[in-house]
Design an enzyme around this catalytic site. Structure first.
Site, short mmCIF file in Angstrom:
data_model
loop_
_atom_site.label_atom_id
_atom_site.label_comp_id
_atom_site.label_asym_id
_atom_site.label_seq_id
_atom_site.Cartn_x
_atom_site.Cartn_y
_atom_site.Cartn_z
N LYS A 75 35.93 32.57 34.85
CA LYS A 75 34.47 32.12 35.37
C LYS A 75 33.41 32.70 34.64
CE LYS A 75 35.67 35.63 38.43
NZ LYS A 75 37.02 35.84 39.31
N ASP A 106 29.19 37.21 40.79
CA ASP A 106 30.11 36.62 40.61
C ASP A 106 30.24 35.20 41.53
OD1 ASP A 106 33.46 36.57 40.67
OD2 ASP A 106 32.70 36.22 42.57
N GLY A 134 39.84 31.08 43.07
CA GLY A 134 41.28 31.79 43.20
C GLY A 134 42.30 30.64 43.33
N ALA A 185 49.59 38.26 24.35
CA ALA A 185 48.41 39.11 23.51
C ALA A 185 47.95 40.16 24.65
CB ALA A 185 47.43 38.52 22.73
N GLU A 192 41.39 25.85 36.85
CA GLU A 192 41.51 25.62 38.55
C GLU A 192 41.29 27.17 39.13
OE1 GLU A 192 42.27 22.73 41.06
OE2 GLU A 192 40.99 24.44 41.81
N GLY A 242 40.74 48.56 47.49
CA GLY A 242 41.00 47.83 46.53
C GLY A 242 40.34 46.56 46.69
N LYS A 254 30.39 31.06 40.21
CA LYS A 254 31.27 30.02 40.52
C LYS A 254 30.56 28.91 41.06
CE LYS A 254 34.72 33.64 42.21
NZ LYS A 254 34.85 34.41 43.18
N GLU A 269 35.28 46.62 43.45
CA GLU A 269 35.46 47.37 42.42
C GLU A 269 34.58 48.79 42.63
OE1 GLU A 269 36.67 46.28 39.18
OE2 GLU A 269 37.32 44.07 40.05
N GLY A 311 43.47 37.54 44.03
CA GLY A 311 44.89 38.27 44.26
C GLY A 311 45.68 37.93 43.34
P1 NAP Z 1 42.79 42.40 34.45
O1 NAP Z 1 43.85 42.92 35.31
O2 NAP Z 1 41.67 43.21 33.82
O3 NAP Z 1 43.83 41.83 32.95
C1 NAP Z 1 43.15 41.77 31.70
C2 NAP Z 1 44.27 41.70 30.76
O4 NAP Z 1 43.43 41.16 29.36
C3 NAP Z 1 44.99 42.76 30.29
O5 NAP Z 1 46.49 42.67 30.31
C4 NAP Z 1 44.32 43.34 28.83
O6 NAP Z 1 45.25 43.99 28.07
C5 NAP Z 1 43.89 42.07 28.51
N1 NAP Z 1 42.88 42.10 27.38
C6 NAP Z 1 41.44 42.46 27.93
N2 NAP Z 1 40.96 42.39 26.75
C7 NAP Z 1 41.67 42.35 25.66
C8 NAP Z 1 41.45 41.92 24.54
N3 NAP Z 1 40.26 42.15 23.67
N4 NAP Z 1 42.45 41.67 23.58
C9 NAP Z 1 43.64 41.44 23.97
N5 NAP Z 1 43.85 41.61 25.45
C10 NAP Z 1 42.92 41.89 26.08
O7 NAP Z 1 42.19 41.01 34.59
P2 NAP Z 1 42.71 40.02 35.84
O8 NAP Z 1 42.42 40.48 37.14
O9 NAP Z 1 44.25 39.55 35.52
O10 NAP Z 1 41.69 38.65 35.45
C11 NAP Z 1 42.04 37.78 34.45
C12 NAP Z 1 41.15 36.44 34.59
O11 NAP Z 1 41.43 36.04 35.71
C13 NAP Z 1 39.68 36.97 34.52
O12 NAP Z 1 39.05 35.73 33.97
C14 NAP Z 1 39.12 36.95 36.04
O13 NAP Z 1 37.92 36.67 36.22
C15 NAP Z 1 40.10 35.73 36.56
N6 NAP Z 1 40.52 35.86 37.90
C16 NAP Z 1 41.17 36.99 38.37
C17 NAP Z 1 41.43 37.11 39.78
C18 NAP Z 1 41.94 37.96 40.38
O14 NAP Z 1 42.30 38.24 41.64
N7 NAP Z 1 42.30 39.30 39.53
C19 NAP Z 1 41.25 35.88 40.61
C20 NAP Z 1 40.72 34.84 40.04
C21 NAP Z 1 40.30 34.70 38.57
P3 NAP Z 1 45.79 45.56 28.56
O15 NAP Z 1 46.48 45.44 29.75
O16 NAP Z 1 46.63 46.07 27.43
O17 NAP Z 1 44.61 46.40 28.99
#
Ligand code: NAP
Length: 442
Positions: free
Chosen positions: A106, A202, A135, A46, A130, A188, A206, A191, A312
């Protein structure tokens, strides 16, 4: 060939982490089936926009915008959308439909953890997370399982890679905060709006998750004291280096005895996030760049350190898939869910009642008696001096000479310390309070 039972896996979100999880699930399906004891069929993903380009090569027919339809009928739901809604609603729906849940969210767990864990308890399902705390670093499972027979006394974590990257470059290159932040954004690591990282939000999420697990207590996010790193300047960095310390943004979760606590044993906890000085020989001082590390002190195990990539996409996907394997095994075995224990229910003390050591840096006029006045104010405020170092800052004949005093204190109560610093600032002998930093890990 082993005939495995098949489990339906629904993925919510295919961003940085989700697209990697989907890719690994598909590419390593056979190995994962061996480990899980079940074939993991990715039945759908989704997202908001099914036609958006993805980081991994995934079949278009897997994508949908209808998360509800995907969740109902799934055995395992992996939530990787982030944010509070619709993640909360979808996780609750998944649990009530009999699925086990894996999430890296988180923000959601730090704010709605008890609601989600209660919902899982009620139906005997499990929530695995986890990837939510650091991460790729395994820390949730060690706290929940490996240390289940021990008593965690203290956790000190570098749990935000962006701030560690910034502070590390400020320390090693002598660069200014704003310059390194701009670089981090370009590369990168940070943000466009860096507030969540730089101001410690953040890390506070945690810290709430780690403390809840370590101390068997539901720690609300509001109970976590939080300060960021935007006030750290090159002068403060230089002073830290000169004194043999390095500055890190730390999440500190600590078990303590609090005389004012209403718990029967006087036991309480403190959960706080702030930039702190740590000795250069401490293991956390060697955590460079955007890496994370969690230093755990347990009664029987002693000191343990967990180190690695705190973020990552593919790194975080590793932690998510580990959870998926656990969820699959449990789903097949049945029985009660993993469950979050909050039986200790310890009070979380406000920051004013926490005790730690401090380093206070002051600019004063270089006149006889000034040091004695400063020492008198500290003593009246119940702040005991451990070390003092005075250096001349300006020696220009045309202006009054200014000296810098760096005071290391013994352990003091935060409220006493902050009242004393206010009195120093108003005393007339102190021109400027340059910095006040806590010292941890000594
Ligand atoms: P992201 O790149 O922003 O991806 C979010 C995804 O969720 C996208 O595919 C988006 O769809 C989808 N989405 C968002 N809102 C939605 C909604 N209302 N309905 C359906 N789909 C929806 O996020 P991410 O970096 O992968 O992070 C995901 C989770 O992992 C978060 O909770 C984050 O805190 C956690 N996390 C991330 C990292 C990291 O390094 N990135 C590390 C540790 C934990 P679209 O693609 O169509 O927009």
């Amino acid at each position: 060939m082993t005939e495995f039972r098949r489990l339906r896996v629904a993925l919510l979100g295919a961003g940085a982490v989700g697209s990697q999880v989907a890719d690994l699930l598909r590419r390593h399906g056979d190995e994962l089936a061996d480990r899980a004891g079940a074939a993991l069929d990715l039945v759908g993903i989704a997202v908001r926009n099914p036609d958006a380009p993805r980081e991994a090569d995934l079949p278009r027919e897997l994508f949908t915008t209808d998360s509800e339809q995907l969740i109902v009928g799934a055995d395992i739901v992996i939530e990787l959308m982030g944010g509070i809604e619709p993640a909360r609603r979808d996780i609750l729906l998944a649990l009530s439909s009999g699925a086990d849940v894996v999430t890296a969210n988180k923000a959601l767990l730090a704010t709605h953890g008890p609601e989600i864990f209660d919902a899982a308890d009620q139906v005997g399902a499990s929530v695995y997370y986890e990837a939510a705390a650091a991460g790729a670093i395994p820390i949730i499972r060690p706290l929940r399982d490996s240390l289940a027979g021990d008593r965690v006394q203290r956790i000190m974590g570098i749990v935000n890679g962006t701030t560690n990257y910034i502070l590390d470059r400020m320390d090693t290159e002598g660069s200014e905060f704003a310059d390194v932040l701009a670089d981090a954004q370009r590369l990168g690591y940070a943000e466009a709006d860096p507030t969540a990282d730089v101001e410690g939000y953040d890390a506070a999420q945690k810290a709430a998750i780690l403390a809840s697990l370590a101390f068997h207590t539901a720690v609300p996010l509001e109970a976590v004291h939080r300060e960021g790193i935007s006030r750290i300047d090159t002068q403060t960095m230089d002073a830290a280096r000169h004194a043999g310390y390095v500055i890190k943004l730390l999440a500190v979760c600590e078990r303590l005895i609090d005389a004012e606590s209403d718990s029967p044993t006087g036991e309480a906890i403190s959960v706080r996030v702030y930039p702190a000085l740590i000795p250069r020989e401490h293991p956390l001082a060697s955590v460079h760049g955007a890496n994370n590390a969690v230093f755990v002190q347990a009664e029987a195990a002693g000191n343990l350190m967990f180190y690695g990539a705190g973020a990552g996409g593919v790194q975080t996907a590793s932690a998510v898939l580990g959870d998926v394997v656990s969820a699959a095994r449990r789903h097949i075995a049945g029985g009660v869910g993993v469950g979050e224990s909050t039986r200790a229910n310890l009070p979380v003390v406000p920051i004013g009642r926490v005790t730690t050591r401090y380093q206070i840096t002051l600019e004063v006029s270089d006149e006889p008696g000034v040091l004695a006045t400063v020492a008198g104010i500290l003593s009246e405020g119940r702040v005991s001096i451990a070390t003092v170092e005075q250096t001349l800052v300006t020696d220009d004949e045309s202006r009054p000479a200014v000296a810098r005093i760096v005071i290391g204190t013994h352990t003091a109560r935060e409220q006493d310390l902050s009242d004393t610093v206010d009195r120093l600032a108003a005393s007339g002998v102190v021109g400027r309070v340059v910095s006040v930093l806590r010292v941890e890990g000594t």
